[in-house]
Scaffold this motif. Sequence first.
Motif, PDB file in Angstrom:
ATOM      1  N   PHE A 133      59.508 -51.639 113.361  1.00  0.00           N
ATOM      2  CA  PHE A 133      59.133 -51.379 114.757  1.00  0.00           C
ATOM      3  C   PHE A 133      60.190 -52.020 115.671  1.00  0.00           C
ATOM      4  N   ILE A 134      59.879 -53.131 116.319  1.00  0.00           N
ATOM      5  CA  ILE A 134      60.870 -53.769 117.190  1.00  0.00           C
ATOM      6  C   ILE A 134      61.356 -55.095 116.614  1.00  0.00           C
ATOM      7  N   LEU A 135      61.030 -55.373 115.359  1.00  0.00           N
ATOM      8  CA  LEU A 135      61.408 -56.638 114.725  1.00  0.00           C
ATOM      9  C   LEU A 135      62.617 -56.457 113.818  1.00  0.00           C
ATOM     10  N   ASN A 136      63.610 -57.305 114.001  1.00  0.00           N
ATOM     11  CA  ASN A 136      64.768 -57.335 113.116  1.00  0.00           C
ATOM     12  C   ASN A 136      64.348 -58.002 111.812  1.00  0.00           C
ATOM     13  N   ILE A 137      64.429 -57.281 110.697  1.00  0.00           N
ATOM     14  CA  ILE A 137      63.883 -57.806 109.440  1.00  0.00           C
ATOM     15  C   ILE A 137      64.711 -58.964 108.887  1.00  0.00           C
ATOM     16  N   SER A 138      65.949 -59.127 109.348  1.00  0.00           N
ATOM     17  CA  SER A 138      66.780 -60.216 108.848  1.00  0.00           C
ATOM     18  C   SER A 138      66.621 -61.485 109.673  1.00  0.00           C
ATOM     19  N   ASP A 139      65.944 -61.393 110.804  1.00  0.00           N
ATOM     20  CA  ASP A 139      65.701 -62.551 111.652  1.00  0.00           C
ATOM     21  C   ASP A 139      64.296 -63.079 111.393  1.00  0.00           C
ATOM     22  N   THR A 140      64.060 -64.331 111.752  1.00  0.00           N
ATOM     23  CA  THR A 140      62.751 -64.943 111.516  1.00  0.00           C
ATOM     24  C   THR A 140      61.795 -64.625 112.666  1.00  0.00           C
ATOM     25  N   PRO A 141      60.488 -64.578 112.396  1.00  0.00           N
ATOM     26  CA  PRO A 141      59.522 -64.389 113.484  1.00  0.00           C
ATOM     27  C   PRO A 141      59.653 -65.457 114.568  1.00  0.00           C
ATOM     28  N   TRP A 142      59.918 -66.699 114.163  1.00  0.00           N
ATOM     29  CA  TRP A 142      60.012 -67.787 115.136  1.00  0.00           C
ATOM     30  C   TRP A 142      61.167 -67.558 116.114  1.00  0.00           C
ATOM     31  N   ASN A 143      62.330 -67.138 115.594  1.00  0.00           N
ATOM     32  CA  ASN A 143      63.471 -66.854 116.468  1.00  0.00           C
ATOM     33  C   ASN A 143      63.165 -65.710 117.418  1.00  0.00           C
ATOM     34  N   GLN A 144      62.453 -64.707 116.923  1.00  0.00           N
ATOM     35  CA  GLN A 144      62.155 -63.552 117.768  1.00  0.00           C
ATOM     36  C   GLN A 144      61.067 -63.880 118.794  1.00  0.00           C
ATOM     37  N   ILE A 145      60.174 -64.810 118.448  1.00  0.00           N
ATOM     38  CA  ILE A 145      59.201 -65.288 119.438  1.00  0.00           C
ATOM     39  C   ILE A 145      59.926 -66.028 120.558  1.00  0.00           C
ATOM     40  N   LYS A 146      60.885 -66.882 120.191  1.00  0.00           N
ATOM     41  CA  LYS A 146      61.656 -67.615 121.203  1.00  0.00           C
ATOM     42  C   LYS A 146      62.482 -66.668 122.071  1.00  0.00           C
ATOM     43  N   THR A 147      63.043 -65.624 121.444  1.00  0.00           N
ATOM     44  CA  THR A 147      63.821 -64.646 122.205  1.00  0.00           C
ATOM     45  C   THR A 147      62.937 -63.914 123.215  1.00  0.00           C
ATOM     46  N   GLY A 148      61.747 -63.500 122.762  1.00  0.00           N
ATOM     47  CA  GLY A 148      60.819 -62.810 123.666  1.00  0.00           C
ATOM     48  C   GLY A 148      60.341 -63.704 124.799  1.00  0.00           C
ATOM     49  N   TRP A 149      60.145 -64.994 124.493  1.00  0.00           N
ATOM     50  CA  TRP A 149      59.670 -65.939 125.512  1.00  0.00           C
ATOM     51  C   TRP A 149      60.767 -66.268 126.527  1.00  0.00           C
ATOM     52  N   ALA A 150      62.027 -66.272 126.051  1.00  0.00           N
ATOM     53  CA  ALA A 150      63.146 -66.638 126.929  1.00  0.00           C
ATOM     54  C   ALA A 150      63.612 -65.487 127.803  1.00  0.00           C
ATOM     55  N   ALA A 151      63.122 -64.280 127.555  1.00  0.00           N
ATOM     56  CA  ALA A 151      63.537 -63.133 128.361  1.00  0.00           C
ATOM     57  C   ALA A 151      63.127 -63.312 129.816  1.00  0.00           C
ATOM     58  N   ASP A 152      63.875 -62.683 130.733  1.00  0.00           N
ATOM     59  CA  ASP A 152      63.593 -62.814 132.169  1.00  0.00           C
ATOM     60  C   ASP A 152      62.140 -62.452 132.472  1.00  0.00           C
ATOM     61  N   SER A 153      61.727 -61.311 131.997  1.00  0.00           N
ATOM     62  CA  SER A 153      60.305 -60.960 132.046  1.00  0.00           C
ATOM     63  C   SER A 153      59.838 -60.965 130.597  1.00  0.00           C
ATOM     64  N   LYS A 154      59.011 -61.915 130.263  1.00  0.00           N
ATOM     65  CA  LYS A 154      58.664 -62.192 128.867  1.00  0.00           C
ATOM     66  C   LYS A 154      58.334 -60.911 128.095  1.00  0.00           C
ATOM     67  N   ASP A 155      58.960 -60.787 126.935  1.00  0.00           N
ATOM     68  CA  ASP A 155      58.768 -59.615 126.087  1.00  0.00           C
ATOM     69  C   ASP A 155      57.544 -59.857 125.208  1.00  0.00           C
ATOM     70  N   TRP A 156      56.369 -59.536 125.745  1.00  0.00           N
ATOM     71  CA  TRP A 156      55.124 -59.799 125.028  1.00  0.00           C
ATOM     72  C   TRP A 156      54.989 -58.926 123.784  1.00  0.00           C
TER      73      TRP A 156
END
Length: 451
Positions: free
Chosen positions: A243-266
Motif C-alpha cells: 500500500f503506502i509502506l516501504n517494505i524495506s523500511d521499519t514501521p517506526w521510521n515510517q511513523i516518525k516520517t508521517g509525524w514529522a510531515a508538515d501536515s501529519k500523514d495519518w
Amino acid sequence: MSEIYLTAYDGWLLGPIAKAIGWVMDKIYILLYDTFGIDNVIVSIFAITLVIYLALFPLTYRQQKFSALQRVMQPELKAINDKYKGKKDTESMQAKQEETQALYDKYGVSAMGSCIQLLIQMPILFALYRVFNNVPAYLTSIYAIFTEKLGNAKTSIVEGIVNTDGFMGKMQTLYEDADLKNVTVDFSNTYTADTAESIKNYIVDVLYKLSDSGWKEFSDLFPNLTDCVAEVTDKLKEVNYLFILNISDTPWNQIKTGWAADSKDWGLIICALLIPLLAWGSQMVNIKLMPTGNADPNDQMAKTMKTTNMLMPLISLFFAFSVPVGLGFYWIAGSCIRIIQQFFLNMHFKKLDADKIIDKNKEKAAKKAEKRGQKRDAIYNSAHINAKSLASNTSTDISSDNQAKLDKLEEIRNNPPEGSMASIANMVKDYNERNTNATGSKNNKNKNSNK
C-alpha cells in the motif's frame, strides 16, 4: 575498505540460509512476473512464506500430534507425577524419568518434538531479516531497477550518478543527511576500475533506503537526473511497497516520517502501526485455535509452553516496530497460513484413535525399554561394584591405619622418651607400686608376730 552492505550476508550459519531463501524468492519473483505479470515483492514474500510453511508442515503435524496425544495421556502422566511427588532422591528421580519416557514411548511421541519446529524457524526468521532488509542483494529484478535504464530515462540512475562530477562527495552528503544507520558505505575511495563495482553497490544501498525527503535532496544534488529519479521512485512504489509502506523500511521510521510531515500523514502512521498490531493479533488467534488439554498446573513442560505462547506474540509486537515491514508481513502471512492449517488439523485430530496408536507402538516401545533397561542395569552394576570396591578398600585402609597408630601408641606408652611427661608418670607409678608392696609386706609380718 568497509563492508559492502549490498553483498549477500556471509555469516557461517545465516549466510547460506539467507542466500538459499533469496535464491528461491528471486526465482518465484521471476516466475510470477513471466507467468502472471505480477511485479511486486510483497506477493513474492507471501509466496516464499507459503513455501516455507509447506516445507515445515511435517514438523507442524508432529507437534500437533504430540499436543493431541498429550491430552489423552495426561491422566497417566499425572499419576506418575503424583506417585513421585515430593521425592527428591536420585533413585526416585531416575525411576520417574524412566516411567515418563516409557509413557512417551507407549504413545509414540517425543517431548523434544514440540521444540524442533521452533529451533528450525528461528534461523529462518533471522535469515529472512537479512533478505528483507537488503532486497536488491538477493532479487535481481530489484537490483536492475537501479542499474538498468527505465522508461524515458536517458541512462540508469547508477550510471548517471557515477558520470556526475564530484558524485562521491554528494553521495556521502546524501548518506549522512538521510541518517541511514543500518547501511554501511564508504565513498572516500577513488573511483577506479577496481573499486567501481563496490562503489556502485554502495550507491544502490543508499538509494534503496531513501525516503521521500531523501529523494528530494537527491534531486537537488543531482539536478541532471530528475528523469531517472521519477522512473526509479515510480517503479519502487509499484514493486517495493505494501500500500503506502516501504517494505524495506521499519514501521517506526515510517511513523516518525508521517509525524514529522508538515501536515501529519495519518494514513502512513496508521498503516505503519497496523503491521506490529496485526503481527501480534494474528499470532494470538493462532494460539487460541491450538487445542489445549487439562494440563497439570505443576507440570514444568506445561508451564514452559504456556509462557512461550504468551511471550512469542509480545516479542513479535515489540520487534515488528524495528524490523523491515517485509518481515512483519511475513509474520502476519505465516500466522494466517497456520490458522488455516490449524483448522484442518483440529478436525483431523478429533478423530484420533489413541488405542490404535498404542497398539502400533507396542513393539517399538518394548524395544526401546529393553535397550534402555540393559544399559541402565549395566551402569547400575558397574556403579554398585565400584562402590563396594571403594568401600572395601577404604575400610581396609582405615583399619590398617588405625592398627598402626595403636601399635605405635602402645610402644610409646611402654618405652616413653627419657624426660617426657610419660616417663615421669611411669616413674611416679613405679614408686607408688614399690611403696604399696613394701607396706603390704610389713603389715603381713606384724600380723604373723601377733599370732
